[in-house]
Design a protein around this motif. Structure first.
Motif, PDB file in Angstrom:
ATOM      1  N   ARG A  11      27.198  41.540  36.754  1.00  0.00           N
ATOM      2  CA  ARG A  11      28.531  42.140  36.902  1.00  0.00           C
ATOM      3  C   ARG A  11      29.273  41.520  38.090  1.00  0.00           C
ATOM      4  O   ARG A  11      30.405  41.062  37.961  1.00  0.00           O
ATOM      5  N   LEU A  12      28.603  41.474  39.251  1.00  0.00           N
ATOM      6  CA  LEU A  12      29.276  41.011  40.468  1.00  0.00           C
ATOM      7  C   LEU A  12      29.450  39.497  40.485  1.00  0.00           C
ATOM      8  O   LEU A  12      30.458  38.994  40.975  1.00  0.00           O
ATOM      9  N   THR A  13      28.459  38.789  40.003  1.00  0.00           N
ATOM     10  CA  THR A  13      28.498  37.329  40.058  1.00  0.00           C
ATOM     11  C   THR A  13      28.127  36.725  38.697  1.00  0.00           C
ATOM     12  O   THR A  13      27.074  36.118  38.542  1.00  0.00           O
ATOM     13  N   PRO A  14      29.002  36.927  37.699  1.00  0.00           N
ATOM     14  CA  PRO A  14      28.731  36.327  36.384  1.00  0.00           C
ATOM     15  C   PRO A  14      28.785  34.803  36.519  1.00  0.00           C
ATOM     16  O   PRO A  14      29.747  34.270  37.070  1.00  0.00           O
ATOM     17  N   THR A  15      27.735  34.114  36.049  1.00  0.00           N
ATOM     18  CA  THR A  15      27.651  32.679  36.343  1.00  0.00           C
ATOM     19  C   THR A  15      28.531  31.823  35.421  1.00  0.00           C
ATOM     20  O   THR A  15      28.810  30.678  35.731  1.00  0.00           O
ATOM     21  N   ALA A  16      28.950  32.366  34.293  1.00  0.00           N
ATOM     22  CA  ALA A  16      29.929  31.663  33.445  1.00  0.00           C
ATOM     23  C   ALA A  16      31.137  32.590  33.313  1.00  0.00           C
ATOM     24  O   ALA A  16      31.328  33.230  32.288  1.00  0.00           O
ATOM     25  N   PRO A  17      31.952  32.671  34.351  1.00  0.00           N
ATOM     26  CA  PRO A  17      32.892  33.789  34.463  1.00  0.00           C
ATOM     27  C   PRO A  17      34.164  33.700  33.626  1.00  0.00           C
ATOM     28  O   PRO A  17      34.816  34.709  33.420  1.00  0.00           O
ATOM     29  N   MET A  18      34.528  32.505  33.167  1.00  0.00           N
ATOM     30  CA  MET A  18      35.839  32.434  32.515  1.00  0.00           C
ATOM     31  C   MET A  18      35.725  31.941  31.085  1.00  0.00           C
ATOM     32  O   MET A  18      35.078  30.932  30.835  1.00  0.00           O
ATOM     33  N   ARG A  19      36.314  32.680  30.159  1.00  0.00           N
ATOM     34  CA  ARG A  19      36.312  32.173  28.791  1.00  0.00           C
ATOM     35  C   ARG A  19      37.738  32.135  28.263  1.00  0.00           C
ATOM     36  O   ARG A  19      38.570  32.978  28.608  1.00  0.00           O
TER      37      ARG A  19
ATOM     38  N   VAL B 221      43.026  33.073  29.767  1.00  0.00           N
ATOM     39  CA  VAL B 221      41.702  33.005  30.375  1.00  0.00           C
ATOM     40  C   VAL B 221      41.282  34.408  30.789  1.00  0.00           C
ATOM     41  O   VAL B 221      41.988  35.079  31.544  1.00  0.00           O
ATOM     42  N   LEU B 222      40.164  34.843  30.238  1.00  0.00           N
ATOM     43  CA  LEU B 222      39.631  36.148  30.590  1.00  0.00           C
ATOM     44  C   LEU B 222      38.647  35.925  31.735  1.00  0.00           C
ATOM     45  O   LEU B 222      37.640  35.225  31.569  1.00  0.00           O
ATOM     46  N   ASN B 223      38.972  36.499  32.893  1.00  0.00           N
ATOM     47  CA  ASN B 223      38.197  36.206  34.102  1.00  0.00           C
ATOM     48  C   ASN B 223      37.250  37.355  34.447  1.00  0.00           C
ATOM     49  O   ASN B 223      37.633  38.342  35.061  1.00  0.00           O
ATOM     50  N   ALA B 224      35.978  37.194  34.033  1.00  0.00           N
ATOM     51  CA  ALA B 224      34.990  38.268  34.227  1.00  0.00           C
ATOM     52  C   ALA B 224      34.661  38.478  35.706  1.00  0.00           C
ATOM     53  O   ALA B 224      34.269  39.561  36.114  1.00  0.00           O
ATOM     54  N   TRP B 225      34.815  37.420  36.494  1.00  0.00           N
ATOM     55  CA  TRP B 225      34.544  37.561  37.934  1.00  0.00           C
ATOM     56  C   TRP B 225      35.433  38.663  38.512  1.00  0.00           C
ATOM     57  O   TRP B 225      35.030  39.427  39.370  1.00  0.00           O
ATOM     58  N   VAL B 226      36.656  38.769  38.007  1.00  0.00           N
ATOM     59  CA  VAL B 226      37.603  39.766  38.502  1.00  0.00           C
ATOM     60  C   VAL B 226      37.527  41.066  37.683  1.00  0.00           C
ATOM     61  O   VAL B 226      37.373  42.142  38.246  1.00  0.00           O
ATOM     62  N   PHE B 227      37.587  40.981  36.345  1.00  0.00           N
ATOM     63  CA  PHE B 227      37.726  42.243  35.594  1.00  0.00           C
ATOM     64  C   PHE B 227      36.441  43.070  35.630  1.00  0.00           C
ATOM     65  O   PHE B 227      36.490  44.285  35.418  1.00  0.00           O
TER      66      PHE B 227
END
Ligand code: MNH
Length: 458
Positions: free
Chosen positions: A323-331, A354-360
């Motif tokens: 959750r905090l540090t997704p290693t492939a953060p953007m799709r 771009v869906l940015n998992a690092w942020v959301f």
């Protein structure tokens, strides 16, 4: 009524490129999200890209009927090596569908379970190395965990031993892979007139690509000449037929998919294990709780498959790290038709998002005021299952979601439980705080640790 999507001030011709953090794009994108909120638009070298930063938007675009994956600039460079294989295929490329149907069964939980002993083989090499080097040795965990991840994939995918633990430097295949991926990332950020001047780098990039293709092709050929009975991914691809079309995969598609597993699976998994190492040392209470659970479930014995589902806290720690540090953060995705995001932002069909998992995945509406803290307890006791949809999405979504998820989770659980059963870990610099480095994936930077054999109470 629709609203304008916020865009940071832009310069003529180069757009927002000055706002990008070239070393660490993820950091620049996170800062922009703090400033502009759930959505913003950047003009990157003439490409308009909209960044999405909230669970609400993640939820809306995680819908295969209305949105479709797009291959972003860096992934597009990776296509030079792996073309239309699973990860980098465009929708409608026929080899994607065939490979997807053919490989899904090979990646399901039951098949992955059969890979346990190969995974243990490589994991044991790491444990032995750390034990032999002793408690004073300075370990670069990302480095050793990358050896684990890459060797595990080569062994499980094609019964090939990279033997990364037996060479001083990176083995040639691993070096070619690392250099190739670094250059893909760099190429995607260069304006074309700069790229045109870099013929030396291009020649090396092409040579690395050819070198990897040659090795994988040779492995395939050797297997055809000397068949073995084993359920590795290579045999699955060689001998199964797509039930829908009756077709098998052509040899060059098999090679491209073998290379894809190595690319998609090694840095993502090793990054996850490295971040997890960091969070556990940083949070001694969590470390103690996890080691207690491991000792209780394993009772001093090596990890067995059936232990994995009993270590609930381990699973929670893995989820919280992802959750905090997704290693492939953007799709990347794009709407199939003109659409309105979050009931107010109009976007045209084909517009890159771009869906940015690092942020959301740190959306305070979902995770509360301590969204930035590492707290695995929030993933326990049914709380994970009760989360709003798509608030946690480190493996992507839907048809184009990660096919290697069970593989990664089994490997990471096995390796991390085995390490923590055997060693107490500490930072070389006790004041170390997380820093990041980024290529195609994100990893901790300058993290160095020591590993001391645990002394068990008599
Ligand atoms: Mn993986 C797709 C994350 C491990 C093979 N993976 C994805 C996507 C994410 C992702 C995110 C979706 C990308 C996109 O939408 O563009 N993967 C991870 C993470 C880990 C991981 C965080 C480990 C932790 N992945 C692995 C492993 C393998 C693998 C291990 C292989 C053995 N992943 C893939 C493949 C795809 C993928 C193949 C592409 C699937 C498709 O599009 O059909």
């Amino acid at each position: 009524m629709t609203s304008q999507i916020p865009q940071p001030p832009s310069l003529p011709f180069i757009g927002n490129v000055t706002q990008l953090d070239k070393e660490l794009p993820i950091q620049g994108f996170s800062l922009l999200a703090q400033q502009y909120g759930e959505i913003y638009l950047l003009n990157i070298l003439g490409r308009k890209t909209i960044f999405l930063n909230s669970q609400e938007l993640a939820n809306q675009v995680s819908n295969d009927a209305k949105f479709v994956k797009i291959v972003g600039a860096a992934l597009d460079e990776v296509r030079y090596l792996v073309g239309d294989a699973l990860f980098t295929a465009h929708e409608h490329e026929p080899n994607w569908e065939i490979a997807h149907r053919l490989l899904m069964p090979a990646f399901n939980t039951a098949s992955i379970r059969d890979m346990m002993e190969d995974m243990r083989d490589i994991c044991d090499q790491l444990l032995l190395k750390w034990e032999r080097f002793g408690p004073d040795h300075i370990i670069d965990p990302s480095d050793d965990l990358t050896r684990v991840a890459l060797d595990t994939l080569a062994l499980c995918a094609m019964s090939y031993r990279l033997n990364s633990f037996y060479t001083e430097n990176q083995p040639p295949f691993a070096a070619a892979m690392t250099d190739f991926l670094k250059e893909c990332f760099a190429r995607s950020a260069r304006p074309s007139f700069v790229q045109a001047l870099m013929s030396g780098a291009t020649t090396k990039w092409e040579a690395d690509s050819q070198f990897m293709t040659d090795i994988a092709t040779r492995i395939l050929q050797e297997r055809r000449d000397n068949p073995i009975e084993k359920k590795d991914l290579l045999n699955t691809m060689l001998y199964s037929k797509d039930h829908k079309t009756g077709q098998g995969l052509p040899d060059d598609a098999i090679v491209k998919n073998l290379l894809t597993f190595l690319i998609a699976g090694h840095e993502t998994s090793s990054g996850l294990m490295s971040f997890m190492t960091y969070y556990l040392i940083k949070n001694p209470e969590t470390m103690r709780k996890l080691q207690n659970e491991i000792d209780e479930v394993l009772g001093g014995q090596p990890v067995q498959y059936q232990d994995l589902s009993k270590m609930h806290y381990l699973t929670a720690v893995i989820r919280e790290t992802l959750r905090l540090t997704p290693t492939a953060p953007m799709r990347g995705v794009t709407p199939r038709e003109d659409t309105v995001l979050a009931n107010k932002y109009f976007v045209k069909a084909g517009q890159p998002l771009v869906l940015n998992a690092w942020v959301f995945q740190k959306d305070p509406k979902v995770w509360g005021e301590d969204a930035h803290s590492f707290r695995p307890e929030r993933m326990m006791d049914g709380k994970f299952e009760a989360l709003p949809p798509h608030s946690w999405q480190p493996f992507g979504f839907g048809l184009r979601g990660c096919i290697g998820r069970p593989f990664a989770l089994q490997e990471v659980s096995l390796v991390m439980a085995s390490i923590l059963q055997k060693f107490d870990l500490s930072f070389v610099d006790p004041a170390y705080n997380l820093e990041l480095k980024q290529a195609l994936t994100v990893k901790p930077k300058d993290l160095f640790i020591r590993a001391k054999l645990r002394t068990r109470a008599p």
